[in-house]
Design a protein around this motif. Structure first.
Motif, mmCIF file in Angstrom:
data_model
loop_
_atom_site.group_PDB
_atom_site.id
_atom_site.type_symbol
_atom_site.label_atom_id
_atom_site.label_comp_id
_atom_site.label_asym_id
_atom_site.label_seq_id
_atom_site.Cartn_x
_atom_site.Cartn_y
_atom_site.Cartn_z
ATOM 1 N N MET A 60 50.645 -56.522 -57.506
ATOM 2 C CA MET A 60 50.441 -57.862 -57.617
ATOM 3 C C MET A 60 48.938 -58.157 -57.157
ATOM 4 S SD MET A 60 52.699 -59.097 -59.771
ATOM 5 C CE MET A 60 52.575 -60.946 -59.265
ATOM 6 N N PRO A 61 48.299 -58.963 -57.378
ATOM 7 C CA PRO A 61 47.002 -59.190 -57.107
ATOM 8 C C PRO A 61 47.185 -59.838 -55.562
ATOM 9 C CG PRO A 61 47.083 -59.858 -59.190
ATOM 10 C CD PRO A 61 48.455 -59.627 -58.845
ATOM 11 N N SER A 62 46.343 -59.540 -54.626
ATOM 12 C CA SER A 62 46.252 -59.901 -53.118
ATOM 13 C C SER A 62 45.290 -61.020 -53.017
ATOM 14 C CB SER A 62 45.877 -58.985 -52.259
ATOM 15 O OG SER A 62 44.751 -58.227 -52.512
ATOM 16 N N VAL A 63 44.182 -60.929 -54.088
ATOM 17 C CA VAL A 63 42.915 -61.753 -54.224
ATOM 18 C C VAL A 63 42.621 -62.029 -55.684
ATOM 19 C CG1 VAL A 63 40.533 -62.257 -53.464
ATOM 20 C CG2 VAL A 63 42.126 -61.256 -51.759
ATOM 21 N N VAL A 64 41.823 -63.185 -56.078
ATOM 22 C CA VAL A 64 41.667 -63.223 -57.302
ATOM 23 C C VAL A 64 40.447 -63.827 -57.245
ATOM 24 C CG1 VAL A 64 44.096 -63.276 -58.450
ATOM 25 C CG2 VAL A 64 42.774 -65.624 -57.754
ATOM 26 N N PRO A 65 39.468 -63.603 -58.315
ATOM 27 C CA PRO A 65 38.269 -64.399 -58.460
ATOM 28 C C PRO A 65 38.299 -65.995 -58.271
ATOM 29 C CG PRO A 65 38.212 -62.658 -59.906
ATOM 30 C CD PRO A 65 39.431 -62.838 -59.548
ATOM 31 N N GLY A 66 37.370 -66.462 -57.513
ATOM 32 C CA GLY A 66 37.218 -67.999 -57.526
ATOM 33 C C GLY A 66 37.947 -68.563 -56.311
ATOM 34 N N ARG A 324 28.582 -55.888 -60.683
ATOM 35 C CA ARG A 324 29.711 -55.159 -61.036
ATOM 36 C C ARG A 324 30.920 -55.727 -60.179
ATOM 37 N NH1 ARG A 324 29.222 -50.675 -63.391
ATOM 38 N NH2 ARG A 324 26.661 -50.818 -63.005
ATOM 39 N N GLU A 325 30.807 -56.263 -58.850
ATOM 40 C CA GLU A 325 32.027 -56.530 -57.956
ATOM 41 C C GLU A 325 32.881 -57.705 -58.955
ATOM 42 O OE1 GLU A 325 29.093 -54.727 -55.346
ATOM 43 O OE2 GLU A 325 28.897 -55.984 -57.140
ATOM 44 N N ILE A 326 31.920 -58.599 -59.670
ATOM 45 C CA ILE A 326 32.766 -59.334 -60.359
ATOM 46 C C ILE A 326 33.296 -58.899 -61.695
ATOM 47 C CG2 ILE A 326 32.513 -61.958 -61.796
ATOM 48 C CD1 ILE A 326 32.651 -62.006 -58.595
ATOM 49 N N GLY A 327 32.549 -58.303 -62.459
ATOM 50 C CA GLY A 327 32.683 -57.624 -64.022
ATOM 51 C C GLY A 327 33.938 -56.609 -63.899
ATOM 52 N N GLU A 328 33.952 -55.992 -62.448
ATOM 53 C CA GLU A 328 35.057 -55.152 -62.729
ATOM 54 C C GLU A 328 35.901 -55.372 -61.339
ATOM 55 O OE1 GLU A 328 33.380 -51.066 -62.539
ATOM 56 O OE2 GLU A 328 32.180 -51.521 -64.312
ATOM 57 N N PHE A 329 36.430 -56.580 -61.126
ATOM 58 C CA PHE A 329 36.967 -57.246 -60.167
ATOM 59 C C PHE A 329 38.406 -56.191 -59.693
ATOM 60 C CE2 PHE A 329 39.442 -60.035 -57.530
ATOM 61 C CZ PHE A 329 38.488 -60.768 -56.765
ATOM 62 N N ASP A 330 38.255 -55.713 -58.323
ATOM 63 C CA ASP A 330 39.502 -55.210 -57.988
ATOM 64 C C ASP A 330 40.448 -56.236 -57.036
ATOM 65 O OD1 ASP A 330 40.951 -53.444 -56.206
ATOM 66 O OD2 ASP A 330 39.557 -52.086 -55.524
ATOM 67 N N PHE A 331 41.428 -56.307 -57.737
ATOM 68 C CA PHE A 331 42.594 -57.480 -57.292
ATOM 69 C C PHE A 331 43.421 -56.771 -56.213
ATOM 70 C CE2 PHE A 331 42.016 -58.041 -61.785
ATOM 71 C CZ PHE A 331 42.007 -59.350 -61.923
ATOM 72 N N ARG A 332 43.348 -55.575 -55.921
ATOM 73 C CA ARG A 332 43.922 -55.146 -54.587
ATOM 74 C C ARG A 332 43.019 -55.027 -53.175
ATOM 75 N NH1 ARG A 332 46.705 -49.056 -54.123
ATOM 76 N NH2 ARG A 332 47.298 -49.112 -51.992
ATOM 77 N N ASN A 333 42.008 -54.557 -53.539
ATOM 78 C CA ASN A 333 41.005 -54.516 -52.317
ATOM 79 C C ASN A 333 39.447 -54.952 -52.724
ATOM 80 O OD1 ASN A 333 42.577 -53.125 -50.343
ATOM 81 N ND2 ASN A 333 42.771 -51.542 -51.626
ATOM 82 N N PRO A 334 39.413 -56.229 -52.983
ATOM 83 C CA PRO A 334 38.322 -56.472 -53.690
ATOM 84 C C PRO A 334 36.925 -56.265 -52.660
ATOM 85 C CG PRO A 334 39.626 -58.492 -52.683
ATOM 86 C CD PRO A 334 40.274 -57.287 -52.769
ATOM 87 N N LYS A 335 36.040 -56.105 -53.310
ATOM 88 C CA LYS A 335 34.638 -56.154 -52.740
ATOM 89 C C LYS A 335 33.695 -57.253 -53.212
ATOM 90 C CE LYS A 335 34.410 -50.841 -52.623
ATOM 91 N NZ LYS A 335 35.754 -50.786 -53.011
#
Length: 616
Positions: A60-66, A324-335
């Motif tokens: 389940m996502p820890s962080v989401v864009p925005g 790439r950080e936005i286009g391939e967003f990592d919902f678990r450990n975002p960069k």
């Protein structure tokens, strides 16, 4: 509880690929039951894709864009079960709030659990900003931000998704997702991946929709207004001139369709923000709004136009221009990308620029808004904007996020001025953005480290110095030097005389439906009001939410010396009193004065005209 209004904005996810492409019936098959809601929880059932590994992690996502802060949507999941094809339970161990570790995952066939909504949670430091959260109001409305209801198996995020929703027949699901409305009580939504799915929320409510076309795009509005004070047809008329101005600015709309999904809680609603925070969250083909019902049509229009113009502009960045950080967003450990100055700052600047060039606001109002952003940016320490962006999830930078809308927009303004000056008006920041859009678009990401060199290559070598000093570096923005180029005089401090009733502020008490006096003492204002006094009437007119802006504004910023009579009450059982006062002239020292030069030079006038020229 005191209730004051401020607006929080956010960008959403730039999904790779079209939000409208049909996906094959494979991957994840999800069923949501909105017909049988018990204890304010929705049951989620997921038929999973084949798993090769012996152990799998459901994320389940820890962080989401925005939002740029920890959300941990997994904390709203209960009764998590993993089952094989025969319905036998597999061993599951929860690792932190968001990870569910499943043993014998090669036998996994189904996942089941219950989800609580986020809107009803305690509004503390961990509360999720409503446009990025979820709402479960059985039989009435459901806000489905997908990342609050389901996640993905690690390594299988890009598998296709099919979501089947069992729903009350009278509710309509507004979304940009590919939709098949199979029956009055069943909708099926498809997406090519979790990234695409999460980028397209759904609002279920009794249908109140409107739409119009501009620039080759169909613009749709869906409204849920708790007390019916706001209608989709009304919002449509607010959106139309803004959308037409954007069409002129872009040349055409950069998307084939766009959905405004809007929830308006009542002033006294239990869902209303306790701290006064309202706003919106952007997605590629839609945006979600959580804004208070406003009986005053002018205030409603101003509020919606201001928030929506920013969100709408995200069609350019990050949808068409993203790393790439936005286009391939990592919902678990975002960069995190280093370019919040672009995604949020330039977006906010262009949103204001489009309004002034489209005739929605005056040049004077545009100048005032830029001055206000200078004031607001001074609340934050001057740091490298690229460093702040990369570290926006951690202290001390996470508390600086709001500055992306203040200093970030000012970076956009000054960069635009510099580009136009160096090119003698032949090139603008808009041209640069459109060139980047043409090169990248929704399906291609740029490397984070390559964006600034690419902008320099598109413009002028001197632009590198601007980035080195004010975006990568931490030098203060050169307001006096740059604003002078367009005939605006800037002074950090300047003496002035103003009319005022003294120190006086107001806030709305939602429970008592009264406007209370704030931030003053009897000695500090001409009426002798004390903090907490309730203002009942102004010059004989009873004060209400509908006329508050009209009646209270002259008390805060009087423009004449006319006397004003207030009727107020000091305590619930006190006898109402009336007092009259006249504003007095005060000598003050104003900060960050931005004024139009009375006699600009031809060069200043030409550059100002170039930056702010009306859209043809």
């Amino acid at each position: 509880m005191m209730k004051t209004l401020y607006l929080a904005l956010g960008l959403g996810l730039a999904a790779a690929g079209s939000a409208h492409a049909q996906s094959p019936a494979a991957g994840y098959q999800i069923t949501l039951d909105l017909q049988h809601v018990t204890n304010d929880q929705v049951r989620v059932t997921i038929d999973t894709p084949p798993i090769k590994e012996a152990q799998a992690i459901y994320v389940m996502p820890s962080v989401v864009p925005g939002s740029y802060s920890k959300k941990d949507y997994g904390r709203f999941v209960t009764n998590f079960k993993a089952l094989d094809k025969k319905g036998k339970s597999l061993k599951v161990k929860q690792d932190g709030p968001d990870l569910f570790v499943i043993d014998k995952a090669d036998k996994l066939a189904r996942i089941e659990y219950l989800v609580d909504d986020t809107w009803d949670a305690k509004q503390d430091d961990e509360f999720i900003f409503q446009p990025g959260g979820t709402n479960i109001d059985a039989g009435k409305s459901f806000m489905l931000n997908h990342y609050g209801f389901y996640g993905y198996l690690e390594g299988y995020k890009m598998q296709p998704y099919q979501v089947t929703v069992a729903k009350p027949a009278e509710l309509y699901g507004a979304t940009s997702l590919a939709t098949e409305r199979k029956s009055p009580t069943q909708d099926v939504f498809t997406a090519s991946s979790y990234v695409t799915l999460a980028d397209a929320p759904i609002l279920y409510s009794r249908p109140d929709t409107a739409s119009f076309a501009t620039g080759g795009a169909r613009i749709s509005v869906s409204v849920m207004s708790e007390n019916g004070l706001v209608k989709a047809a009304q919002i449509k008329e607010v959106m139309r001139p803004m959308a037409e101005a954007l069409t002129k600015f872009f040349g055409k709309m950069p998307v084939p369709e766009y959905h405004f999904i809007m929830y308006f809680p009542g002033i006294g609603s239990p869902l209303a923000s306790k701290n006064g925070g309202y706003g919106a969250m952007e997605h590629s083909y839609s945006s979600v709004y959580f804004l208070p019902e406003m009986p005053d049509a002018d205030r409603l229009q101003s509020m919606v136009q201001e928030v929506a113009s920013h969100e709408f502009l995200h069609m350019l960045a990050p949808l068409n221009i993203h790393s790439r950080e936005i286009g391939e967003f990592d919902f678990r450990n975002p960069k995190m990308s280093q370019h919040l100055w672009l995604y949020e700052g330039v977006t906010e600047y262009i949103a204001q620029l489009v309004q002034v060039r489209g005739g929605l606001i005056t040049p004077e109002e545009f100048r005032k808004r830029m001055k206000d952003k200078i004031d607001n940016s001074e609340k934050y320490k001057t740091v490298s904007f690229t460093e702040m962006s990369r570290n926006i999830l951690v202290p001390p930078y996470k508390d600086m996020y709001q500055n992306v809308y203040e200093k970030g927009a000012l970076i956009g303004l000054l960069l635009d001025i510099r580009i136009q000056e160096l090119s003698q008006g032949r090139q603008s920041l808009r041209d640069v953005l459109l060139a980047l859009r043409e090169k990248y678009g929704p399906n291609r990401s740029f490397e984070d480290s390559e964006l600034i060199p690419e902008i320099v290559a598109l413009t002028n070598p001197a632009i590198q110095q601007f980035f080195d000093q004010y975006v990568i570096g931490n030098q203060s923005l050169p307001y006096a030097e740059y604003l002078s180029k367009i005939g605006w005089n800037y002074a950090a401090v300047a003496p002035d005389k103003i009319l005022a009733f003294g120190r006086l502020g107001f806030g709305y008490d939602a429970e008592k439906q009264q406007f209370k006096v704030l931030e003053t003492t009897p000695e500090q204002n001409a009426f002798g009001l004390k903090e907490g006094d309730a203002v009942l009437a102004v010059n004989g007119t009873s004060l209400s939410m509908a006329n508050a802006e009209k009646l209270l504004r002259p008390l805060v910023e009087p423009t004449t010396r006319a006397a004003v009579k207030l009727r107020f009450q000091s305590g619930a059982k006190a006898v109402p009193q009336e007092r009259q006062a006249t504003p007095q002239e005060f000598e003050v020292e104003l900060k960050n004065v931005v004024e139009t030069a009375p006699t600009p030079t031809p060069a200043q006038q030409a550059l100002r005209d170039q930056v702010l020229k009306p859209l043809a």
